[in-house]
Motif scaffolding. Structure first.
Motif, PDB file in Angstrom:
ATOM      1  N   THR A  78       0.779  -1.305   0.005  1.00 16.08           N
ATOM      2  CA  THR A  78       0.031   0.052   0.027  1.00 16.08           C
ATOM      3  C   THR A  78       0.865   1.067   0.109  1.00 16.08           C
ATOM      4  O   THR A  78       2.261   1.239   0.325  1.00 16.08           O
ATOM      5  N   ALA A  79       0.208   2.476  -0.211  1.00 11.22           N
ATOM      6  CA  ALA A  79       1.087   3.725   0.074  1.00 11.22           C
ATOM      7  C   ALA A  79       1.543   3.969   1.208  1.00 11.22           C
ATOM      8  O   ALA A  79       2.782   4.150   1.419  1.00 11.22           O
ATOM      9  N   ALA A  80       0.971   3.461   2.238  1.00 12.12           N
ATOM     10  CA  ALA A  80       1.445   3.751   3.596  1.00 12.12           C
ATOM     11  C   ALA A  80       2.667   2.829   3.998  1.00 12.12           C
ATOM     12  O   ALA A  80       3.368   3.304   4.364  1.00 12.12           O
ATOM     13  N   GLU A  81       2.670   1.383   3.307  1.00 10.87           N
ATOM     14  CA  GLU A  81       3.612   0.512   3.699  1.00 10.87           C
ATOM     15  C   GLU A  81       4.934   1.047   2.934  1.00 10.87           C
ATOM     16  O   GLU A  81       6.085   1.171   3.025  1.00 10.87           O
ATOM     17  N   ALA A  82       4.609   1.683   1.460  1.00  8.70           N
ATOM     18  CA  ALA A  82       5.780   2.083   0.580  1.00  8.70           C
ATOM     19  C   ALA A  82       6.174   3.307   1.211  1.00  8.70           C
ATOM     20  O   ALA A  82       7.739   3.466   1.049  1.00  8.70           O
TER      21      ALA A  82
ATOM     22  N   VAL B  26       9.068   2.281   3.941  1.00  8.31           N
ATOM     23  CA  VAL B  26      10.198   1.843   3.161  1.00  8.31           C
ATOM     24  C   VAL B  26      11.037   3.240   2.750  1.00  8.31           C
ATOM     25  O   VAL B  26      12.183   3.074   2.912  1.00  8.31           O
ATOM     26  N   CYS B  27      10.283   4.129   2.114  1.00 15.21           N
ATOM     27  CA  CYS B  27      10.837   5.513   1.651  1.00 15.21           C
ATOM     28  C   CYS B  27      11.520   6.099   2.718  1.00 15.21           C
ATOM     29  O   CYS B  27      12.772   6.524   2.662  1.00 15.21           O
ATOM     30  N   LYS B  28      10.989   6.097   3.955  1.00 14.95           N
ATOM     31  CA  LYS B  28      11.590   6.693   5.229  1.00 14.95           C
ATOM     32  C   LYS B  28      12.796   6.032   5.545  1.00 14.95           C
ATOM     33  O   LYS B  28      13.739   6.713   5.930  1.00 14.95           O
ATOM     34  N   ALA B  29      12.864   4.607   5.391  1.00 16.69           N
ATOM     35  CA  ALA B  29      13.760   3.923   5.839  1.00 16.69           C
ATOM     36  C   ALA B  29      15.225   3.962   4.948  1.00 16.69           C
ATOM     37  O   ALA B  29      16.311   3.765   5.417  1.00 16.69           O
ATOM     38  N   THR B  30      14.846   4.250   3.593  1.00 21.91           N
ATOM     39  CA  THR B  30      15.962   4.161   2.748  1.00 21.91           C
ATOM     40  C   THR B  30      16.186   5.699   2.186  1.00 21.91           C
ATOM     41  O   THR B  30      17.386   5.722   1.442  1.00 21.91           O
TER      42      THR B  30
ATOM     43  N   TRP C 110      -4.506  11.936   0.645  1.00 21.70           N
ATOM     44  CA  TRP C 110      -3.937  13.500   0.972  1.00 21.70           C
ATOM     45  C   TRP C 110      -3.578  13.297   2.332  1.00 21.70           C
ATOM     46  O   TRP C 110      -2.778  14.162   2.880  1.00 21.70           O
ATOM     47  N   GLU C 111      -4.145  12.111   3.298  1.00 17.21           N
ATOM     48  CA  GLU C 111      -3.653  12.217   4.820  1.00 17.21           C
ATOM     49  C   GLU C 111      -2.123  11.843   4.525  1.00 17.21           C
ATOM     50  O   GLU C 111      -1.566  12.101   5.591  1.00 17.21           O
ATOM     51  N   LEU C 112      -1.593  10.962   3.577  1.00 18.71           N
ATOM     52  CA  LEU C 112      -0.393  10.807   3.647  1.00 18.71           C
ATOM     53  C   LEU C 112       0.627  11.793   3.089  1.00 18.71           C
ATOM     54  O   LEU C 112       2.048  11.618   3.143  1.00 18.71           O
ATOM     55  N   TRP C 113       0.199  12.828   2.546  1.00 20.76           N
ATOM     56  CA  TRP C 113       0.675  13.641   1.538  1.00 20.76           C
ATOM     57  C   TRP C 113       2.018  14.243   2.311  1.00 20.76           C
ATOM     58  O   TRP C 113       3.019  14.274   1.792  1.00 20.76           O
ATOM     59  N   PRO C 114       1.784  14.787   3.644  1.00 20.89           N
ATOM     60  CA  PRO C 114       2.570  15.593   4.278  1.00 20.89           C
ATOM     61  C   PRO C 114       3.853  14.914   4.353  1.00 20.89           C
ATOM     62  O   PRO C 114       5.018  15.219   4.242  1.00 20.89           O
ATOM     63  N   ASP C 115       3.756  13.495   4.791  1.00 20.80           N
ATOM     64  CA  ASP C 115       5.067  12.777   4.909  1.00 20.80           C
ATOM     65  C   ASP C 115       5.394  12.289   3.324  1.00 20.80           C
ATOM     66  O   ASP C 115       6.881  12.093   3.485  1.00 20.80           O
ATOM     67  N   ILE C 116       4.754  12.044   2.573  1.00 21.56           N
ATOM     68  CA  ILE C 116       5.387  11.908   1.040  1.00 21.56           C
ATOM     69  C   ILE C 116       6.008  12.888   0.624  1.00 21.56           C
ATOM     70  O   ILE C 116       7.176  13.065   0.001  1.00 21.56           O
ATOM     71  N   LEU C 117       5.554  14.062   0.951  1.00 21.01           N
ATOM     72  CA  LEU C 117       6.104  15.482   0.503  1.00 21.01           C
ATOM     73  C   LEU C 117       7.623  15.571   1.032  1.00 21.01           C
ATOM     74  O   LEU C 117       8.511  16.014   0.431  1.00 21.01           O
ATOM     75  N   LYS C 118       7.822  15.064   2.231  1.00 23.22           N
ATOM     76  CA  LYS C 118       9.167  15.370   3.122  1.00 23.22           C
ATOM     77  C   LYS C 118      10.120  14.128   2.332  1.00 23.22           C
ATOM     78  O   LYS C 118      11.346  14.671   2.421  1.00 23.22           O
TER      79      LYS C 118
ATOM     80  N   TRP D 265      10.560  14.102  -0.751  1.00 26.25           N
ATOM     81  CA  TRP D 265      11.318  14.691  -1.789  1.00 26.25           C
ATOM     82  C   TRP D 265      12.281  15.665  -1.343  1.00 26.25           C
ATOM     83  O   TRP D 265      12.769  16.594  -2.117  1.00 26.25           O
ATOM     84  N   THR D 266      12.466  15.778  -0.062  1.00 24.71           N
ATOM     85  CA  THR D 266      13.564  17.060   0.385  1.00 24.71           C
ATOM     86  C   THR D 266      14.794  16.276   0.631  1.00 24.71           C
ATOM     87  O   THR D 266      15.598  17.094   1.000  1.00 24.71           O
ATOM     88  N   GLY D 267      14.890  15.131   0.635  1.00 28.84           N
ATOM     89  CA  GLY D 267      16.207  14.377   1.135  1.00 28.84           C
ATOM     90  C   GLY D 267      17.150  14.653   0.004  1.00 28.84           C
ATOM     91  O   GLY D 267      17.256  14.692  -1.318  1.00 28.84           O
ATOM     92  N   PRO D 268      18.521  13.977   0.279  1.00 17.31           N
ATOM     93  CA  PRO D 268      19.652  13.881  -0.782  1.00 17.31           C
ATOM     94  C   PRO D 268      19.503  13.108  -1.835  1.00 17.31           C
ATOM     95  O   PRO D 268      20.026  13.525  -3.084  1.00 17.31           O
ATOM     96  N   LEU D 269      18.795  11.843  -2.005  1.00 18.60           N
ATOM     97  CA  LEU D 269      18.545  11.279  -3.059  1.00 18.60           C
ATOM     98  C   LEU D 269      17.555  11.742  -3.837  1.00 18.60           C
ATOM     99  O   LEU D 269      17.619  11.710  -5.074  1.00 18.60           O
ATOM    100  N   ALA D 270      16.351  12.332  -3.247  1.00 21.04           N
ATOM    101  CA  ALA D 270      15.543  13.094  -4.079  1.00 21.04           C
ATOM    102  C   ALA D 270      16.020  14.003  -4.934  1.00 21.04           C
ATOM    103  O   ALA D 270      15.751  14.433  -6.157  1.00 21.04           O
ATOM    104  N   GLN D 271      16.692  14.820  -4.203  1.00 21.24           N
ATOM    105  CA  GLN D 271      17.261  16.199  -4.994  1.00 21.24           C
ATOM    106  C   GLN D 271      18.661  16.155  -5.493  1.00 21.24           C
ATOM    107  O   GLN D 271      19.299  17.143  -5.683  1.00 21.24           O
ATOM    108  N   ALA D 272      19.125  15.021  -5.450  1.00 19.27           N
ATOM    109  CA  ALA D 272      20.616  14.597  -6.217  1.00 19.27           C
ATOM    110  C   ALA D 272      20.605  15.509  -7.533  1.00 19.27           C
ATOM    111  O   ALA D 272      20.108  15.079  -8.284  1.00 19.27           O
ATOM    112  N   ASP D 273      21.619  16.229  -7.671  1.00 19.31           N
ATOM    113  CA  ASP D 273      21.824  17.112  -8.843  1.00 19.31           C
ATOM    114  C   ASP D 273      21.209  18.139  -9.052  1.00 19.31           C
ATOM    115  O   ASP D 273      21.100  18.832 -10.314  1.00 19.31           O
ATOM    116  N   ALA D 274      19.905  18.398  -8.519  1.00 14.61           N
ATOM    117  CA  ALA D 274      18.911  19.460  -8.704  1.00 14.61           C
ATOM    118  C   ALA D 274      19.576  20.793  -8.301  1.00 14.61           C
ATOM    119  O   ALA D 274      20.374  20.854  -7.503  1.00 14.61           O
TER     120      ALA D 274
END
Length: 333
Positions: free
Chosen positions: A195-199, A202-206, A227-235, A237-246
């Motif tokens: 599910t989205a919550a389970e994925a 894993v994103c938080k852990a990796t 949209w209840e998951l969105w605040p944590d999903i949005l976070k 996208w702020t990490g070094p893997l998400a923003q590599a080379d941005a």
């Protein structure tokens, strides 16, 4: 909130433009001259890249700056019987031309390796094949001279009757990947297993950024609204893997996937077009906290579905939706 729309690989508008022309291994084996057979593979790949460039030009002509490449640009590239073949020397100029066009027009591009690429597998041979496929996708992006803002999106994989252990294996196998592969990955929830919550866990852990598929979330959830998951999903996208080379002044926006159920009997299958109402409901919920989001349309009618959606979104201009161009809108928060 600025919303840009893109589509997957193929065009319903541009004729004879498939970027996924292929050759089966059986056909390859029937050619007596192996070198000639390899040259044929390279000619097919060159045509796929040529058609990709045609599609990119079509996209820019219609304001579409979000696009997913076909993973089948090079036929048989990861087949075990062709591991001595390096196609990139012959395709250097074709890849460079595609990459140059992407950079010149500041497009956001990605790949989505197929469902056989799974890092949750308990089988070492499947893991080796999966890593080989991920490495191949990275090679294609590097051949285009695209930096790590060009991502490869994957699912966690199978549960193998023990979802917790499978998620743990994904994390273990992810940790063993080359950093060059790691920084180009995004992780998506699926429609049957994770599910989205389970994925998200894993994103938080990796440290991986999460691509939320709102259709998958609708058919496979833990009772929550997307949209209840969105605040944590949005976070994520702020990490070094998400923003590599941005560019620090232009952070890479989060991405979501959208499609509509084919019908009530086949809710997991994708319809030809996109129903705008559920998508708009989600976008309005997240608009206040999200400056920008990119939306990959996974409808069967590809770019035609995008154009159809934009036509229908124009009907909502009195309801806080502003059409910016042929493939972008502004949603009031």
């Amino acid at each position: 909130m600025i919303v840009r729309f893109g589509y997957v690989a193929m065009s319903m508008i541009i004729q004879d433009s498939s970027p996924s022309k292929t050759m089966t291994m059986a056909s390859f084996g029937k050619l007596n001259d192996r070198d000639a057979a390899i040259r044929k593979l390279e000619r097919i790949a060159e045509m796929n890249l040529h058609n990709t460039l045609r599609l990119l030009k079509h996209n820019i002509g219609n304001d579409i700056r979000v696009y997913r490449f076909s993973s089948k640009l090079i036929p048989l590239a990861t087949h075990e019987d062709l591991q001595d073949w390096d196609p990139f020397a012959a395709l250097k100029d074709a890849f460079a031309e595609v990459g140059r066009y992407v950079r010149d027009h500041q497009m956001r591009v990605s790949f989505h390796p197929d469902h056989f690429t799974v890092l949750s597998t308990p089988r070492q041979e499947v893991l080796r094949s999966s890593v080989r496929d991920l490495r191949h996708h990275v090679k294609m992006l590097k051949a285009m001279e695209l930096n790590a803002t060009a991502k490869n999106n994957i699912h966690i994989g199978g549960a193998y009757k023990d979802k917790l252990s499978a998620a743990g294996r994904f994390k273990e196998h992810f940790d063993l990947l080359d950093p060059e592969i790691q920084k180009r990955l995004t992780l998506e929830n699926d429609d049957k297993t994770f599910t989205a919550a389970e994925a998200l866990e894993v994103c938080k852990a990796t440290g991986l950024p999460m691509v939320l598929d709102i259709h998958h979330q609708w058919v496979n959830n833990d009772g929550e609204k997307p949209w209840e998951l969105w605040p944590d999903i949005l976070k994520t996208w702020t990490g070094p893997l998400a923003q590599a080379d941005a560019n620090p002044g232009q952070p890479l926006p989060p991405k979501i996937h959208v499609s509509s159920p084919k019908n009530s009997q086949e809710p997991r299958s994708h319809a030809d077009l996109v129903d705008p109402a559920p998508l708009l409901a989600f976008l309005r919920e997240i608009a206040g906290a999200t400056p920008a989001v990119d939306v990959m349309i996974e409808a069967k009618h590809k770019d035609a579905a995008l154009f159809d959606l934009m036509k229908h979104l124009a009907d909502y201009e009195s309801e806080g939706i502003k059409i910016l161009n042929g493939a972008s809108i502004d949603v009031s928060g």
